[in-house]
Structures are given as C-alpha cells and as structure tokens.
Design a protein around this motif. Structure first.
Motif, PDB file in Angstrom:
ATOM      1  N   THR A   1     -15.829  14.870  -1.558  1.00 35.46           N
ATOM      2  CA  THR A   1     -17.294  14.886  -1.534  1.00 35.46           C
ATOM      3  C   THR A   1     -17.858  16.304  -1.600  1.00 35.46           C
ATOM      4  OG1 THR A   1     -17.236  14.863   0.901  1.00 35.46           O
ATOM      5  CG2 THR A   1     -17.425  12.736  -0.239  1.00 35.46           C
ATOM      6  N   THR A   2     -17.127  17.264  -1.041  1.00 39.48           N
ATOM      7  CA  THR A   2     -17.633  18.639  -0.993  1.00 39.48           C
ATOM      8  C   THR A   2     -17.605  19.304  -2.364  1.00 39.48           C
ATOM      9  OG1 THR A   2     -16.905  18.882   1.297  1.00 39.48           O
ATOM     10  CG2 THR A   2     -17.342  20.896   0.058  1.00 39.48           C
ATOM     11  N   TYR A   3     -16.448  19.253  -3.039  1.00 41.89           N
ATOM     12  CA  TYR A   3     -16.300  20.008  -4.286  1.00 41.89           C
ATOM     13  C   TYR A   3     -17.176  19.492  -5.425  1.00 41.89           C
ATOM     14  CZ  TYR A   3     -12.364  22.075  -1.811  1.00 41.89           C
ATOM     15  OH  TYR A   3     -11.587  22.717  -0.886  1.00 41.89           O
ATOM     16  N   PRO A   4     -17.331  18.174  -5.631  1.00 41.23           N
ATOM     17  CA  PRO A   4     -18.272  17.742  -6.681  1.00 41.23           C
ATOM     18  C   PRO A   4     -19.697  18.210  -6.436  1.00 41.23           C
ATOM     19  CG  PRO A   4     -16.812  15.941  -6.091  1.00 41.23           C
ATOM     20  CD  PRO A   4     -16.564  17.026  -5.096  1.00 41.23           C
ATOM     21  N   VAL A   5     -20.147  18.141  -5.180  1.00 44.16           N
ATOM     22  CA  VAL A   5     -21.500  18.605  -4.869  1.00 44.16           C
ATOM     23  C   VAL A   5     -21.613  20.108  -5.098  1.00 44.16           C
ATOM     24  CG1 VAL A   5     -23.196  18.886  -3.018  1.00 44.16           C
ATOM     25  CG2 VAL A   5     -21.943  16.739  -3.260  1.00 44.16           C
ATOM     26  N   LEU A   6     -20.559  20.853  -4.705  1.00 45.05           N
ATOM     27  CA  LEU A   6     -20.574  22.303  -4.873  1.00 45.05           C
ATOM     28  C   LEU A   6     -20.686  22.680  -6.350  1.00 45.05           C
ATOM     29  CD1 LEU A   6     -20.151  25.229  -3.834  1.00 45.05           C
ATOM     30  CD2 LEU A   6     -17.701  24.832  -4.110  1.00 45.05           C
ATOM     31  N   PHE A   7     -19.835  22.117  -7.190  1.00 47.60           N
ATOM     32  CA  PHE A   7     -19.848  22.486  -8.603  1.00 47.60           C
ATOM     33  C   PHE A   7     -21.121  21.998  -9.298  1.00 47.60           C
ATOM     34  CE2 PHE A   7     -15.201  22.693  -7.818  1.00 47.60           C
ATOM     35  CZ  PHE A   7     -15.002  24.005  -8.209  1.00 47.60           C
ATOM     36  N   ALA A   8     -21.681  20.885  -8.851  1.00 48.50           N
ATOM     37  CA  ALA A   8     -22.961  20.431  -9.410  1.00 48.50           C
ATOM     38  C   ALA A   8     -24.079  21.414  -9.064  1.00 48.50           C
ATOM     39  CB  ALA A   8     -23.293  19.038  -8.887  1.00 48.50           C
ATOM     40  N   LEU A   9     -24.102  21.901  -7.812  1.00 49.85           N
ATOM     41  CA  LEU A   9     -25.112  22.886  -7.418  1.00 49.85           C
ATOM     42  C   LEU A   9     -24.943  24.193  -8.179  1.00 49.85           C
ATOM     43  CD1 LEU A   9     -25.196  22.341  -3.543  1.00 49.85           C
ATOM     44  CD2 LEU A   9     -27.010  21.783  -5.181  1.00 49.85           C
ATOM     45  N   VAL A  10     -23.693  24.630  -8.367  1.00 50.58           N
ATOM     46  CA  VAL A  10     -23.439  25.876  -9.101  1.00 50.58           C
ATOM     47  C   VAL A  10     -23.879  25.736 -10.557  1.00 50.58           C
ATOM     48  CG1 VAL A  10     -21.604  27.353 -10.003  1.00 50.58           C
ATOM     49  CG2 VAL A  10     -21.602  26.699  -7.595  1.00 50.58           C
ATOM     50  N   ALA A  11     -23.559  24.611 -11.188  1.00 44.85           N
ATOM     51  CA  ALA A  11     -23.960  24.400 -12.582  1.00 44.85           C
ATOM     52  C   ALA A  11     -25.478  24.358 -12.713  1.00 44.85           C
ATOM     53  CB  ALA A  11     -23.339  23.112 -13.111  1.00 44.85           C
ATOM     54  N   LEU A  12     -26.141  23.656 -11.802  1.00 43.48           N
ATOM     55  CA  LEU A  12     -27.602  23.593 -11.827  1.00 43.48           C
ATOM     56  C   LEU A  12     -28.213  24.963 -11.565  1.00 43.48           C
ATOM     57  CD1 LEU A  12     -30.124  21.842 -12.062  1.00 43.48           C
ATOM     58  CD2 LEU A  12     -29.935  21.359  -9.606  1.00 43.48           C
ATOM     59  N   HIS A  13     -27.607  25.714 -10.656  1.00 40.04           N
ATOM     60  CA  HIS A  13     -28.091  27.048 -10.326  1.00 40.04           C
ATOM     61  C   HIS A  13     -28.047  27.969 -11.551  1.00 40.04           C
ATOM     62  CE1 HIS A  13     -27.225  31.178  -8.518  1.00 40.04           C
ATOM     63  NE2 HIS A  13     -28.481  30.933  -8.233  1.00 40.04           N
ATOM     64  N   LEU A  14     -26.935  27.956 -12.280  1.00 40.91           N
ATOM     65  CA  LEU A  14     -26.807  28.809 -13.463  1.00 40.91           C
ATOM     66  C   LEU A  14     -27.735  28.355 -14.584  1.00 40.91           C
ATOM     67  CD1 LEU A  14     -22.939  29.393 -13.593  1.00 40.91           C
ATOM     68  CD2 LEU A  14     -24.712  30.962 -12.799  1.00 40.91           C
ATOM     69  N   ALA A  15     -27.892  27.039 -14.749  1.00 41.98           N
ATOM     70  CA  ALA A  15     -28.780  26.528 -15.789  1.00 41.98           C
ATOM     71  C   ALA A  15     -30.228  26.934 -15.523  1.00 41.98           C
ATOM     72  CB  ALA A  15     -28.657  25.011 -15.884  1.00 41.98           C
ATOM     73  N   LEU A  16     -30.670  26.825 -14.275  1.00 42.04           N
ATOM     74  CA  LEU A  16     -32.035  27.229 -13.934  1.00 42.04           C
ATOM     75  C   LEU A  16     -32.231  28.724 -14.114  1.00 42.04           C
ATOM     76  CD1 LEU A  16     -32.553  25.050 -10.735  1.00 42.04           C
ATOM     77  CD2 LEU A  16     -33.659  24.740 -12.957  1.00 42.04           C
ATOM     78  N   ASN A  17     -31.215  29.509 -13.769  1.00 41.72           N
ATOM     79  CA  ASN A  17     -31.302  30.955 -13.984  1.00 41.72           C
ATOM     80  C   ASN A  17     -31.451  31.286 -15.459  1.00 41.72           C
ATOM     81  OD1 ASN A  17     -30.999  33.093 -11.781  1.00 41.72           O
ATOM     82  ND2 ASN A  17     -29.680  31.471 -11.050  1.00 41.72           N
ATOM     83  N   TYR A  18     -30.650  30.635 -16.286  1.00 41.57           N
ATOM     84  CA  TYR A  18     -30.706  30.913 -17.721  1.00 41.57           C
ATOM     85  C   TYR A  18     -32.079  30.560 -18.292  1.00 41.57           C
ATOM     86  CZ  TYR A  18     -29.625  30.769 -22.685  1.00 41.57           C
ATOM     87  OH  TYR A  18     -29.648  30.972 -24.046  1.00 41.57           O
ATOM     88  N   LEU A  19     -32.614  29.400 -17.897  1.00 41.66           N
ATOM     89  CA  LEU A  19     -33.929  29.003 -18.396  1.00 41.66           C
ATOM     90  C   LEU A  19     -35.016  29.967 -17.930  1.00 41.66           C
ATOM     91  CD1 LEU A  19     -33.717  25.134 -17.892  1.00 41.66           C
ATOM     92  CD2 LEU A  19     -33.552  26.399 -20.035  1.00 41.66           C
ATOM     93  N   GLY A  20     -34.912  30.420 -16.697  1.00 37.74           N
ATOM     94  CA  GLY A  20     -35.905  31.366 -16.198  1.00 37.74           C
ATOM     95  C   GLY A  20     -35.849  32.694 -16.912  1.00 37.74           C
ATOM     96  N   ILE A  21     -34.647  33.227 -17.117  1.00 38.16           N
ATOM     97  CA  ILE A  21     -34.504  34.524 -17.771  1.00 38.16           C
ATOM     98  C   ILE A  21     -34.839  34.422 -19.255  1.00 38.16           C
ATOM     99  CG2 ILE A  21     -32.824  36.321 -18.361  1.00 38.16           C
ATOM    100  CD1 ILE A  21     -31.421  35.613 -15.720  1.00 38.16           C
ATOM    101  N   ARG A  22     -34.529  33.294 -19.875  1.00 34.06           N
ATOM    102  CA  ARG A  22     -34.845  33.105 -21.287  1.00 34.06           C
ATOM    103  C   ARG A  22     -36.339  33.198 -21.537  1.00 34.06           C
ATOM    104  NH1 ARG A  22     -33.205  34.146 -25.925  1.00 34.06           N
ATOM    105  NH2 ARG A  22     -31.134  33.319 -25.457  1.00 34.06           N
ATOM    106  N   GLY A  23     -37.147  32.800 -20.580  1.00 36.44           N
ATOM    107  CA  GLY A  23     -38.596  32.838 -20.754  1.00 36.44           C
ATOM    108  C   GLY A  23     -39.233  34.186 -20.485  1.00 36.44           C
ATOM    109  N   VAL A  24     -38.470  35.169 -20.018  1.00 31.25           N
ATOM    110  CA  VAL A  24     -39.033  36.498 -19.752  1.00 31.25           C
ATOM    111  C   VAL A  24     -39.238  37.226 -21.082  1.00 31.25           C
ATOM    112  CG1 VAL A  24     -38.665  38.719 -18.634  1.00 31.25           C
ATOM    113  CG2 VAL A  24     -37.979  36.603 -17.487  1.00 31.25           C
ATOM    114  N   VAL A  25     -40.413  37.771 -21.284  1.00 30.29           N
ATOM    115  CA  VAL A  25     -40.754  38.472 -22.526  1.00 30.29           C
ATOM    116  C   VAL A  25     -40.924  39.959 -22.198  1.00 30.29           C
ATOM    117  CG1 VAL A  25     -42.339  38.585 -24.485  1.00 30.29           C
ATOM    118  CG2 VAL A  25     -41.906  36.398 -23.354  1.00 30.29           C
ATOM    119  N   LEU A  26     -39.834  40.706 -22.281  1.00 27.38           N
ATOM    120  CA  LEU A  26     -39.891  42.142 -22.010  1.00 27.38           C
ATOM    121  C   LEU A  26     -40.523  42.873 -23.182  1.00 27.38           C
ATOM    122  CD1 LEU A  26     -36.404  42.725 -20.351  1.00 27.38           C
ATOM    123  CD2 LEU A  26     -38.606  42.464 -19.231  1.00 27.38           C
TER     124      LEU A  26
END
Length: 517
Positions: free
Chosen positions: A244-269
């Motif tokens: 139960t621990t490891y599936p939840v952990l890897f799901a949170l990590v994958a979601l965390h990286l996906a949200l980071n990528y979407l946020g940084i992709r929208g930055v217009v330097l």
C-alpha cells in the motif's frame, strides 16, 4: 458660491469609493456600489491581501497566477510524499525496536549531513553560474532531485531488512542527503531568478517588490505544508504495508513531477539565454531568407518562444530549424582552449591551429572572436597561396564545437551578437553538409567548407541586420539589456591583437608583467 467636489478612488482590491463634499464643509464618504459586499467577497479580498503580492495583479507578470496554482498543487503532493519518507527514516533508525541505539541513529544522521554539506559546496561551485540563465531547467531538476531522495529514504528500510546487503542502506541515505543538497542549490538559485521575473510586469522596465513576493510565497508554502501534514496524518496510518505504501508513494511522485512540468512550461521568461536566442534568431532568419519584404520579417515574442523551448536542454547546444543538434558553443573561452594549448596538448599540432589573420582583420571592430575548436578542424590546407585555411572535419561523427572569446570592454550586446554569429555558422554548415555530395561550384563558400570562409560568410549575414534584430526583439517584449548568454565570468579576455613582420616576433609577456621586469 458653494463648490461641490466629487472624488472617485479605487482601492487596492479594485473596489471603488466616492468622496463628496461642498466647499467649506466636511467630506462624506460613500461606496461606489450601493449594495453591501457579501461576507465571502470580503474574505476573498482579505485572503488575497495576505497571500498575494501588494498591487496584484498589476505588480506581477501575467504568468504568475498560473505558475502559483501548479506550484501549490505540487507542494501539496510533495508534503504527502515527505511524510512517507519521514516515517521510513524513523523506522530505519530503529524506532519501535528494543535493540535500537540512539548513538547509531546519531552517527547515521551525521554521516548523511556530511555528504549533504560537501555536495552543497561542490554544487554551488559547479552549478552556480548557470542557475539564473537556465532557471526553468534547474527548477524542474530540483524537484527531480528531491523526489529521488524521498524514494531512497522510503526504500532504505527495505534495503536493510529484505535485501540484507551490507552498506546499501547507508549508501542510500548518504545519496539521498546529497540529492537534497542538490535540490537546495538548484531550487534556491532558480527560485531567485523566477522571483525577479514574476516581480517584473510585462513590458515593464522596473523590478517590483521581490522581497514582498518571496514573503507571500513563503506564506503560501507554509499553509500548503500544514494542509499536507493534516491530510497525511489521516492517510498515512492506513498505509502500513509495502503493497500500500509504495504505489501511493510513486503515484504522488509522478503527480508531483507532472504538476511541476506543467507549471514551469507556462512560465514566459523575457530574458535571452542561449536557447531562447537561438530560437528567436533562427525564426527571424527563416522569415527573411525568401524575401526582403519588411512585412514578412518575424520577431518572435517571449510567449511564442516559451512554447518552443525545451525545459531539459543541454547547455551550449546549437540546434537547426528541424530541432536537430547542429553544433555546440562555449561563451567566454580562453584562447588556450580554442587553440588546443591546454595541459597535455601537443605543441606541434597546437601551433598549426592559429586563427587566420584575415578573419581577425575583418572582425577587428567586434568585441569578440569566433573560431572552431581544434578538434573540429583537420590538417591545414595544402594550398600554398592560403597556408592559414583549415578544412572542417565534415565526415567525423558528432557536431562541431565553436568558441566565443570575448575582448576587454565587451558589452552584453556583444555576447548576443557572438551567439547569433555561432548559430548562423552551424546553419551554413548544415547547408554545406546537404550540398556536400553535389558537384556544382555555384556556391564556393559552402561547397569548399573552409573554416575561415564559413565564419566570415556567417559574419557578413549577421552584422548588417543584428541591430535591427535587437530593436525588433525589444518591440515584442524581450529584455535585451540583461541577457544571460554568458554564464559566470569569462575564463579570459583578449586585451589586444598585434601583428609583426615574419621573423621579428611578438612579445609573449603580458604588458604589466613586462613592466615589472
């Protein structure tokens, strides 16, 4: 005769207020809206004042809110994953075991902290100059480092109890400490650059209140961390087994990286680094290659470039219009690097790789010198009337490498011009490679592939149009005053270029050293 005054003002939250008075009398205050504002509206305004920078939205860039939404979501996921990591660390230190030793846990903590501090020093030295210019890249890499450290901490008890490999758990803990240190360096430098960007409104020349923006961001992160801890305290007690621990952990990590990528992709330097300048120049050249009609000239805006740039890009890469790697370039190189005269170089081969005199003479007015790396050149041409010409190794595997050596007194615009010159060289070289098998002599410069001719042909294309190119970029919102093409300080600066008759020789000592002698 009485004079009636009516003054309308708008408050920071956008709410209007009317002030009425007559000459000599007191001023009465009334709301611009006759209806009393609902409680939830007033609560939202108060929340905005607490967590958003003063003067929002006029005081920040347009992409601020979008980034903050994704940043809030990723911080929440990271907080939940961090709870699982903290619980695994405590289990690894022996919490709940009768034979656990506090001294052993302390020594493990000291060892992990030792690797963390050493990594901090090394990372600051290695990555420091590039953090501002590649802020989006390192902002994403910081979260990658942090997530890998969380996974290692969570898996560390498994290494000790199941795999039973001596030293594997200790190595995992030391590696996680080093990765957290890398995360701290990458996140700290990139966040500072992003804060300056967010605090500068679009087309604004003055920087906003960076301190207030950072303080409000810290408030939001604190609330999100508390929320993650509260939610995690309700979820973690039910995650008691690895299944139960490891599936939840890897799901949170994958979601965390996906949200980071979407946020940084929208930055217009709006600052020009190497990749963004390459994209803007190539699109500009492609718009002027077919026709010289002024209406067809394209100056790409920061928003358009942000959709084309790569978040994870190798530093110094030059790509063609199709996105293929066409070459690499280093800004601020020393002549020892360019001519192959570093430690361990062959002095005989180094002496044959001199920069041609005619190239230096034609580019004398420029505050930089562009030349190929010695590994990208073959033996000197055997032509007796041109002993200083070198042929490019077109048949060798891999892209060519260019160096930009800066002269004393160079300005930021010189680094921009030098990089555009390097991009133009690799574009011409790609055309030469495509036509290399043809027997037509219609274009001798591209057909022959002589290095000086290639450099000078690109220079003649860049020099006349580059001032208009910079002016056009300013017109569409680019900041050309503070480019980040040069990362850190140049390794060396060219002080002067002198010539002498054959046989007379030139002084090889630096002028100041000669005076001391």
């Amino acid at each position: 005769m009485a004079v009636r005054l009516r003054i309308l003002e708008r408050e920071q939250g956008g709410r209007g207020r009317v002030h009425n008075s007559e000459h000599g009398g007191e001023m009465s205050v009334g709301s611009a809206s006759p209806n009393k504002r609902p409680l939830h509206i007033r609560f939202m305004e108060f929340t905005a004042e607490v967590f958003l920078p003063a003067g929002y939205p006029a005081s920040v860039s347009p992409d601020y809110l979008r980034y903050q939404v994704f940043n809030a979501l990723q911080a929440f996921c990271s907080s939940l994953a961090g709870l699982l990591s903290s619980r695994a660390l405590l289990e690894g230190f022996g919490v709940g075991k009768a034979d656990a030793s506090a001294t052993h846990a302390l020594l493990l903590t000291v060892l992990q902290d030792f690797f963390s501090r050493i990594t901090t020093i090394c990372a600051a030295y290695t990555l420091g100059p590039s953090l501002s210019s590649e802020a989006k890249t390192f902002r994403l890499l910081a979260d990658v480092f942090n997530d890998v450290a969380i996974v290692l901490d969570t898996l560390s008890p498994l290494f000790a109890s199941k795999l039973r490999i001596p030293g594997l758990r200790i190595g995992a803990l030391c590696l996680s400490g080093a990765l957290r240190a890398l995360c701290g360096i990458a996140a700290g430098g990139s966040k500072a650059a992003l804060a300056v960007h967010f605090a500068t409104p679009a087309r604004g020349t003055a920087t906003g209140d960076v301190g207030d923006l950072n303080a409000k961001d810290s408030s939001k992160e604190t609330v999100l961390a508390l929320g993650g801890m509260l939610v995690g305290s309700l979820i973690v007690p039910y995650l008691t087994s690895p299944w139960t621990t490891y599936p939840v952990l890897f799901a949170l990590v994958a979601l965390h990286l996906a949200l980071n990528y979407l946020g940084i992709r929208g930055v217009v330097l709006r600052t020009l680094n190497r990749q963004r300048l390459t994209i803007a120049w190539e699109l500009y050249r492609s718009s002027t290659s077919d026709s010289d009609i002024e209406s067809k000239i394209k100056f790409t805006s920061p928003f358009e470039v942000s959709k084309l740039e790569r978040i994870l890009e190798r530093p110094g890469v030059l790509r063609d219009l199709r996105g293929n790697v066409a070459g690499t370039c280093t800004v601020g190189s020393s002549l020892n690097d360019v001519l192959g005269r570093g430690s361990g170089s062959n002095s005989k081969s180094s002496s044959t790789m001199a920069i041609p005199l005619r190239l230096l003479e034609e580019m004398e007015a420029e505050r930089y010198v562009l030349w190929f790396d010695c590994a990208s050149l073959s033996s000197p041409s055997p032509r007796p009337n041109a002993p200083d010409e070198f042929e490019l190794r077109l048949a060798r595997v891999g892209p060519v490498h260019l160096h930009i050596c800066l002269k004393e007194g160079h300005a930021p615009a010189d680094t921009l011009r030098g990089w555009a010159h390097a991009v133009e060289v690799v574009l011409l070289l790609e055309q030469h490679r495509e036509n290399f098998s043809q027997k037509s002599n219609s274009d001798f410069i591209l057909r022959a592939g002589l290095a000086p001719d290639l450099i000078l042909a690109a220079y003649r294309r860049v020099a006349p149009v580059f001032p208009d190119f910079l002016e056009g970029l300013r017109g569409v919102g680019w900041n050309t005053v503070e480019p980040t093409v040069l990362t850190g300080a140049p390794r060396a600066l060219i002080v002067s270029i002198e010539t002498a008759e054959p046989g007379t020789g030139l002084d090889t000592e630096y002028p100041e050293e000669k005076k001391e002698k």
